[in-house]
Structure formats: structure tokens, C-alpha cells
Write a protein that holds these residues in place. Structure first.
Motif, PDB file in Angstrom:
ATOM      1  N   VAL A  56     -67.587  -7.978   4.387  1.00  0.00           N
ATOM      2  CA  VAL A  56     -66.209  -8.355   4.053  1.00  0.00           C
ATOM      3  C   VAL A  56     -65.322  -8.262   5.293  1.00  0.00           C
ATOM      4  O   VAL A  56     -64.528  -9.168   5.571  1.00  0.00           O
ATOM      5  N   ARG A  59     -66.208 -11.194   7.595  1.00  0.00           N
ATOM      6  CA  ARG A  59     -65.759 -12.470   7.033  1.00  0.00           C
ATOM      7  C   ARG A  59     -64.243 -12.618   7.162  1.00  0.00           C
ATOM      8  O   ARG A  59     -63.741 -13.680   7.537  1.00  0.00           O
ATOM      9  N   GLU A  60     -63.501 -11.544   6.885  1.00  0.00           N
ATOM     10  CA  GLU A  60     -62.038 -11.601   6.995  1.00  0.00           C
ATOM     11  C   GLU A  60     -61.611 -11.792   8.451  1.00  0.00           C
ATOM     12  O   GLU A  60     -60.693 -12.548   8.740  1.00  0.00           O
ATOM     13  N   ARG A  61     -62.261 -11.110   9.372  1.00  0.00           N
ATOM     14  CA  ARG A  61     -61.924 -11.242  10.793  1.00  0.00           C
ATOM     15  C   ARG A  61     -62.177 -12.659  11.279  1.00  0.00           C
ATOM     16  O   ARG A  61     -61.346 -13.270  11.965  1.00  0.00           O
ATOM     17  N   GLN A  64     -59.683 -15.218  10.040  1.00  0.00           N
ATOM     18  CA  GLN A  64     -58.421 -15.163  10.776  1.00  0.00           C
ATOM     19  C   GLN A  64     -58.593 -15.590  12.235  1.00  0.00           C
ATOM     20  O   GLN A  64     -57.635 -15.578  13.000  1.00  0.00           O
ATOM     21  N   LEU A 104     -56.428  -6.064   9.707  1.00  0.00           N
ATOM     22  CA  LEU A 104     -56.674  -7.427   9.212  1.00  0.00           C
ATOM     23  C   LEU A 104     -55.621  -7.865   8.202  1.00  0.00           C
ATOM     24  O   LEU A 104     -55.738  -8.941   7.607  1.00  0.00           O
ATOM     25  N   LEU A 106     -54.937  -6.263   5.347  1.00  0.00           N
ATOM     26  CA  LEU A 106     -55.390  -5.913   3.998  1.00  0.00           C
ATOM     27  C   LEU A 106     -55.094  -4.442   3.737  1.00  0.00           C
ATOM     28  O   LEU A 106     -54.996  -3.641   4.665  1.00  0.00           O
ATOM     29  N   ASP A 110     -57.700  -3.576  -1.289  1.00  0.00           N
ATOM     30  CA  ASP A 110     -58.116  -4.985  -1.171  1.00  0.00           C
ATOM     31  C   ASP A 110     -59.523  -5.090  -0.600  1.00  0.00           C
ATOM     32  O   ASP A 110     -60.354  -5.861  -1.093  1.00  0.00           O
ATOM     33  N   LEU A 111     -59.762  -4.316   0.461  1.00  0.00           N
ATOM     34  CA  LEU A 111     -61.084  -4.330   1.098  1.00  0.00           C
ATOM     35  C   LEU A 111     -62.164  -3.895   0.116  1.00  0.00           C
ATOM     36  O   LEU A 111     -63.201  -4.549  -0.021  1.00  0.00           O
ATOM     37  N   LEU A 114     -62.777  -6.517  -2.626  1.00  0.00           N
ATOM     38  CA  LEU A 114     -63.597  -7.643  -2.148  1.00  0.00           C
ATOM     39  C   LEU A 114     -65.067  -7.236  -2.039  1.00  0.00           C
ATOM     40  O   LEU A 114     -65.960  -8.026  -2.387  1.00  0.00           O
TER      41      LEU A 114
END
Length: 141
Positions: A56, A59-61, A64, A104, A106, A110-111, A114
Motif C-alpha cells: 500500500v 502503491r500510494e507513493r 503520487q 503521503l 494519509l 487510512d493506511l 487500505l
């Protein structure tokens, strides 16, 4: 009087033929080579929490379009450590996870939400692969 039968007929093997063949590749018998042992199907391995959280974070990094160095600097953690967390090699503390999530944009919740969604998706996929499909038949008493 001696028995004309060969010694091979009087030998009782201590191991099954498949195990012997696995240890001695290319061994021939009168019937041909021993068949290779058939590997048993292993049950699907559940993912580790650190793998899910790391996926996660990565993927988030990447979504962005940020570098590992940028996020590590913003979170005030070392770049090699963040890399190991993203790859699931390190079990990060809640403080490190909160800092990385905040870097990030979040929250820690949230982290973790996910990551829980990923776990649910993986578990559903595993169950579908291991159970027989539902054929719609219903019996009532």
C-alpha cells in the motif's frame, strides 16, 4: 541346490521407489526410469501484514509520482529503511507507519484500512480458487 532367482527379487526396499528415484536421477530399472514424484498441492499462503502495508505504501507513493528519498525525508526516516518496509522486509512500528502515511497525505487509519482491503481481496481470491463453484442447486426440507 541354489535358487536360480536373482538377488533383486529377494531385496525388500526400505524406501518407496519414488523417493529412491528422486535421490538417484537417471536410475534405470527393467521397466524404465522411475517416474518423478508428483508434488503435492500446497494451500495458498496468506500474505503477511507487513507485505500488505508495504504494498500500500509503495502503491500510494508511486501514484503520487514521488521518489523514495522524497517520502523518506518527509517522514524523517531513512531511505533504506523505508525501502525495506515497502518490500515487506521489515516490520515497522506504528510510529514509522504513521510518519510514512502522513508523508503521503494519509492518516494511519487510512493506511491500515487500505491494507485491510487488500487482505480481504486476497482472501476472497484464495477462497474462490480453493472451493468448488456454486452451481445454483438448493435443497429445502
Amino acid at each position: 541346490m541354489t535358487n536360480p532367482a536373482s538377488n533383486e527379487l529377494r531385496v525388500i526396499p526400505l524406501r518407496p521407489a519414488a523417493a529412491t528415484a528422486a535421490r538417484t536421477p537417471g536410475r534405470q530399472t527393467a521397466q524404465g526410469p522411475h517416474p518423478a514424484p508428483v508434488p503435492e498441492a500446497r494451500p495458498a499462503r496468506e500474505p503477511l501484514w507487513r507485505d500488505l502495508v508495504g504494498d500500500v505504501l509503495r502503491r500510494e507513493r508511486l501514484a503520487q509520482e514521488r521518489t523514495l528519498k522524497d517520502v523518506a525525508d518527509a517522514a524523517r526516516i531513512s531511505m533504506p529503511y523505508l525501502s525495506e518496509v515497502e518490500r515487506g522486509r521489515k516490520e515497522a512500528s506504528s510510529e514509522v507507519l504513521a510518519a510514512a502515511a502522513q508523508a503521503l497525505g494519509l492518516g494511519l487509519g487510512d493506511l491500515l484500512s487500505l491494507a485491510q482491503t487488500e487482505l480481504t481481496r486476497h482472501t476472497a481470491r484464495t477462497r474462490r480458487a480453493t472451493t468448488a463453484p456454486y452451481n445454483g442447486l438448493c435443497l429445502a426440507a
